[in-house]
Design an enzyme around this catalytic site. Structure first.
Site, mmCIF file in Angstrom:
data_model
loop_
_atom_site.group_PDB
_atom_site.id
_atom_site.type_symbol
_atom_site.label_atom_id
_atom_site.label_comp_id
_atom_site.label_asym_id
_atom_site.label_seq_id
_atom_site.Cartn_x
_atom_site.Cartn_y
_atom_site.Cartn_z
ATOM 1 N N CYS A 116 0.910 -1.048 -0.153
ATOM 2 C CA CYS A 116 0.065 -0.040 0.020
ATOM 3 C C CYS A 116 0.887 1.184 -0.178
ATOM 4 O O CYS A 116 1.683 1.414 0.891
ATOM 5 C CB CYS A 116 -0.792 0.058 1.214
ATOM 6 S SG CYS A 116 -2.015 1.421 1.440
ATOM 7 N N CYS A 123 -1.945 14.914 3.331
ATOM 8 C CA CYS A 123 -3.174 14.811 2.312
ATOM 9 C C CYS A 123 -3.831 16.437 1.778
ATOM 10 O O CYS A 123 -4.054 17.135 2.700
ATOM 11 C CB CYS A 123 -4.248 13.992 2.486
ATOM 12 S SG CYS A 123 -5.595 13.621 1.314
ATOM 13 N N CYS A 127 -10.949 14.423 5.049
ATOM 14 C CA CYS A 127 -11.847 13.424 5.554
ATOM 15 C C CYS A 127 -12.059 13.150 7.160
ATOM 16 O O CYS A 127 -10.641 13.089 7.415
ATOM 17 C CB CYS A 127 -11.769 12.190 4.860
ATOM 18 S SG CYS A 127 -11.584 12.329 2.890
ATOM 19 N N CYS A 130 -10.007 10.134 8.860
ATOM 20 C CA CYS A 130 -8.730 9.661 8.327
ATOM 21 C C CYS A 130 -7.703 10.396 9.163
ATOM 22 O O CYS A 130 -7.756 11.621 9.137
ATOM 23 C CB CYS A 130 -8.830 9.765 6.710
ATOM 24 S SG CYS A 130 -6.893 9.334 6.087
ATOM 25 N N GLY A 172 -2.609 10.500 1.332
ATOM 26 C CA GLY A 172 -2.630 11.273 0.252
ATOM 27 C C GLY A 172 -3.567 10.937 -0.808
ATOM 28 O O GLY A 172 -4.228 9.728 -0.730
ATOM 29 N N GLU A 173 -4.084 11.883 -1.714
ATOM 30 C CA GLU A 173 -5.154 11.400 -2.551
ATOM 31 C C GLU A 173 -4.351 11.443 -4.251
ATOM 32 O O GLU A 173 -3.786 12.533 -4.761
ATOM 33 C CB GLU A 173 -6.081 12.913 -2.885
ATOM 34 C CG GLU A 173 -6.728 13.020 -3.906
ATOM 35 C CD GLU A 173 -7.644 11.562 -4.214
ATOM 36 O OE1 GLU A 173 -8.277 10.917 -3.154
ATOM 37 O OE2 GLU A 173 -7.700 11.359 -5.384
ATOM 38 N N SER A 205 -6.784 4.431 -5.732
ATOM 39 C CA SER A 205 -8.108 4.700 -5.024
ATOM 40 C C SER A 205 -8.319 6.138 -4.892
ATOM 41 O O SER A 205 -7.138 6.771 -4.668
ATOM 42 C CB SER A 205 -7.785 4.019 -3.559
ATOM 43 O OG SER A 205 -8.930 4.520 -2.834
ATOM 44 N N SER A 226 -13.776 6.180 -3.051
ATOM 45 C CA SER A 226 -14.241 5.991 -1.679
ATOM 46 C C SER A 226 -15.526 6.633 -1.570
ATOM 47 O O SER A 226 -15.464 8.051 -1.419
ATOM 48 C CB SER A 226 -13.139 6.428 -0.783
ATOM 49 O OG SER A 226 -11.985 5.907 -1.101
ATOM 50 N N LEU A 227 -16.375 6.083 -1.725
ATOM 51 C CA LEU A 227 -18.029 6.624 -1.583
ATOM 52 C C LEU A 227 -18.198 7.216 -0.137
ATOM 53 O O LEU A 227 -18.457 8.213 0.002
ATOM 54 C CB LEU A 227 -18.950 5.543 -2.194
ATOM 55 C CG LEU A 227 -20.108 5.988 -2.862
ATOM 56 C CD1 LEU A 227 -19.761 7.163 -3.762
ATOM 57 C CD2 LEU A 227 -20.844 4.775 -3.406
ATOM 58 N N ASN A 228 -18.371 6.079 0.740
ATOM 59 C CA ASN A 228 -18.418 6.483 2.290
ATOM 60 C C ASN A 228 -19.741 7.222 2.550
ATOM 61 O O ASN A 228 -19.807 7.158 3.865
ATOM 62 C CB ASN A 228 -17.090 7.293 2.619
ATOM 63 C CG ASN A 228 -15.936 6.453 2.491
ATOM 64 O OD1 ASN A 228 -15.847 5.338 2.172
ATOM 65 N ND2 ASN A 228 -14.749 7.154 2.492
ATOM 66 N N ASN A 303 -11.176 2.061 11.164
ATOM 67 C CA ASN A 303 -10.146 1.728 12.117
ATOM 68 C C ASN A 303 -10.014 2.798 12.941
ATOM 69 O O ASN A 303 -9.754 3.954 12.576
ATOM 70 C CB ASN A 303 -8.684 1.376 11.203
ATOM 71 C CG ASN A 303 -9.014 0.395 10.368
ATOM 72 O OD1 ASN A 303 -9.386 -0.757 10.613
ATOM 73 N ND2 ASN A 303 -8.848 0.436 9.098
ATOM 74 N N CYS A 346 -6.042 0.845 7.066
ATOM 75 C CA CYS A 346 -6.457 1.922 6.410
ATOM 76 C C CYS A 346 -6.798 3.134 7.310
ATOM 77 O O CYS A 346 -7.383 3.217 8.207
ATOM 78 C CB CYS A 346 -7.855 1.931 5.973
ATOM 79 S SG CYS A 346 -7.793 0.498 4.280
#
Ligand code: SAH
Length: 368
Positions: A116, A123, A127, A130, A172-173, A205, A226-228, A303, A346
Site C-alpha cells: 500500500c 493529504c 476526510c 482519516c 494522500g489523494e 483509490s 471511496s464513496l463512504n 479503524n 486504512c
C-alpha cells in the site's frame, strides 16, 4: 517535466538517476555520446536489479561507469523504520531527502502480498475519519519517491516473498498528484526496463475527484472510489473538501461514463462508521446509487485511532449491512483490517498528535 529538469538543470549537484524518466535518461545518455541502448540498460539496473551504486552496472564499461558516477548518483532512501504488526503486516516509515517522512505498508494475506503506497506527504483532503487528513498537505511526492517505497519494500522482503498487488491507498489523494502517479505507474508496468507488472495488479483509490477519473483509464489499472456516504449532506460532513469539488451525483455520473473494459469492474469503498452511515437505510441507498455500474463493493470497518470520535461498528452490524447489499445481487466484501496495532491500517497513516504518540509507541517494535 519539472522533476526531470530539476536534476538535469544544474551540474553543481549530481543528477539523481531515479528522478529521470526514460526521456530524461535518454538525454543524459546522449550528453555522454553513448549509444541509445544504454538508456534501457541503466534503467534496468535501477528498477529490475535495484542497484544502489553505479559501480554495480557491470554491463557498462569501467570508463563509462566512472563518467556516469562523476555526474550522477542513486540516492536511495537512507532512513527506514519498520514496524511489525502481530498479524505480520509491516509498516515502513521512510525519511525523504528533506526530512519529511512517508509511510508504506506491506500486507501479507494467504497467497497475496499487497503493498500500500503513498502519493503525498499528508493529504490535500480533510476526510474526518482519516488520520492523514488531519496533517494537511505537506507536499506531493515525486515519481522517484513513490518508486522508492516499492524498491525499499522489495529490498526488505524475505527471500520467499514477492509483492503480488500494489494499491495506491496510502497517505494522500493519488488523483491530486496525477503527473507523478502516472509516471510511477509507467515505471511499474514498463516491461523493457521497469518492473514489468501487469496494470491489473495495481489499484488507484480516489476520494472522488470526479473530473480526473478519465485520466486513470488509459493507464489500464484498477480504479477504486471511496464513496463512504449515500447522501450529499452526509458526505459533505464526512468528506467536506472532496464533496465540495464533486457532489455524489457528479461523481457517480463520472463513474458511469468511465470507459471500463468488458471484463473489468470499478470498486466502491465504503468506510463503516458506527451509528453514522451503517444503518439499513444507508445500505439501501448505496444499492440505488451504484445500480447499473459494473462494480464490487468493499466495506471497510472504521479503524479507530486516538483522538478521533468515530467508532467501529459491531461485527453484527457490519454483517447486517453486508447482507442487505448482497441480497440486492451486488458483490460486497468486508475488508479485513490489518496492521492496526502499528497504525498501519486504512486511514491510520500519518503523524499522531504528540499527546497520543507515546500511547501508540508502547505497542510497536521498531526494527531497522
Ligand atoms: N485518498 C484516497 C486513498 C487513501 S485512503 C481515497 O480516499 O481513496 C484509502 C481508503 O481508506 C479509502 O477508502 C478511505 O475512505 C479509507 N479510510 C480512511 N480512513 C479510514 C479509517 N480510519 N478506517 C477505515 N478506512 C479508512
Amino acid at each position: 517535466m519539472d522533476y526531470e529538469r530539476d536534476s538535469l538543470a544544474s551540474h553543481t549537484v549530481p543528477a539523481n538517476l531515479l528522478a529521470l524518466d526514460e526521456e530524461g535518461m535518454g538525454r543524459l545518455v546522449q550528453q555522454f555520446g553513448w549509444p541509445r541502448y544504454r538508456t534501457g540498460q541503466i534503467m534496468r539496473w535501477l528498477y529490475q536489479r535495484r542497484a544502489k551504486d553505479i559501480n554495480q552496472m557491470t554491463d557498462l564499461g569501467h570508463a563509462e561507469r566512472t563518467a556516469l558516477a562523476s555526474q550522477a548518483t542513486i540516492p536511495r532512501v537512507t532512513g527506514c523504520t519498520v514496524f511489525r504488526s502481530i498479524d505480520h503486516t509491516r509498516k515502513l516509515v521512510l525519511t525523504l531527502s528533506d526530512g519529511l517522512t512517508v509511510e508504506t505498508v506491506l500486507i501479507p494475506d494467504e497467497n497475496r502480498l499487497t503493498l500500500c503506497v503513498s502519493t503525498q506527504v499528508g493529504c490535500t483532503l480533510d476526510c474526518g475519519f482519516c488520520l492523514t487528513g488531519t496533517m494537511g498537505l505537506k507536499r506531493n511526492l515525486k515519481p522517484h519517491e513513490i518508486m522508492e517505497q516499492v524498491l525499499t519494500a522489495q529490498d526488505r522482503l524475505d527471500p520467499s516473498e514477492r509483492i503480488t498487488n500494489l494499491v495506491f491507498m496510502g497517505m494522500g489523494e493519488p488523483l491530486a498528484n496525477m503527473e507523478a502517479l502516472s509516471e510511477a505507474i509507467r515505471r511499474l508496468t514498463n516491461k523493457r526496463w521497469g518492473l514489468g507488472w501487469s496494470p491489473r495488479r495495481i489499484t488507484v483509490s480516489t476520494a472522488g475527484l470526479a473530473a480526473r477519473l478519465k485520466d486513470i483509464a488509459p493507464l489500464g489499472v484498477n480504479l477504486a472510489i471511496s464513496l463512504n456516504a449515500t447522501t450529499d449532506d452526509q458526505r459533505a460532513s464526512l468528506m467536506p473538501a472532496v464533496n465540495g469539488i464533486a457532489s455524489l451525483r457528479t461523481l457517480l455520473a463520472a463513474c458511469r461514463r468511465y470507459p471500463l473494459p468488458p471484463t473489468r469492474r470499478l470498486t466502491f469503498e465504503y468506510v463503516l462508521l458506527a451509528g453514522v452511515n451503517d444503518h439499513a437505510d444507508d445500505a439501501r441507498r448505496l444499492i440505488k446509487l451504484v445500480r447499473g455500474i459494473a462494480c464490487k463493493i468493499n466495506l471497510i470497518p472504521f479503524n479507530e485511532f486516538p483522538g478521533n470520535p468515530f467508532r467501529r461498528p459491531s461485527e453484527g452490524d457490519i454483517s447486517a449491512f453486508q447482507t442487505i447489499v448482497r441480497q440486492a445481487g451486488l458483490d460486497v466484501f468486508v475488508r479485513k483490517s490489518r496492521g492496526r496495532d502499528v497504525l498501519g491500517a486504512c486511514g491510520q497513516l500519518g503523524n499522531l498528535a504528540p499527546q497520543y504518540a507515546e500511547h501508540v509507541l508502547t505497542q510497536i517494535e521498531p526494527r531497522c
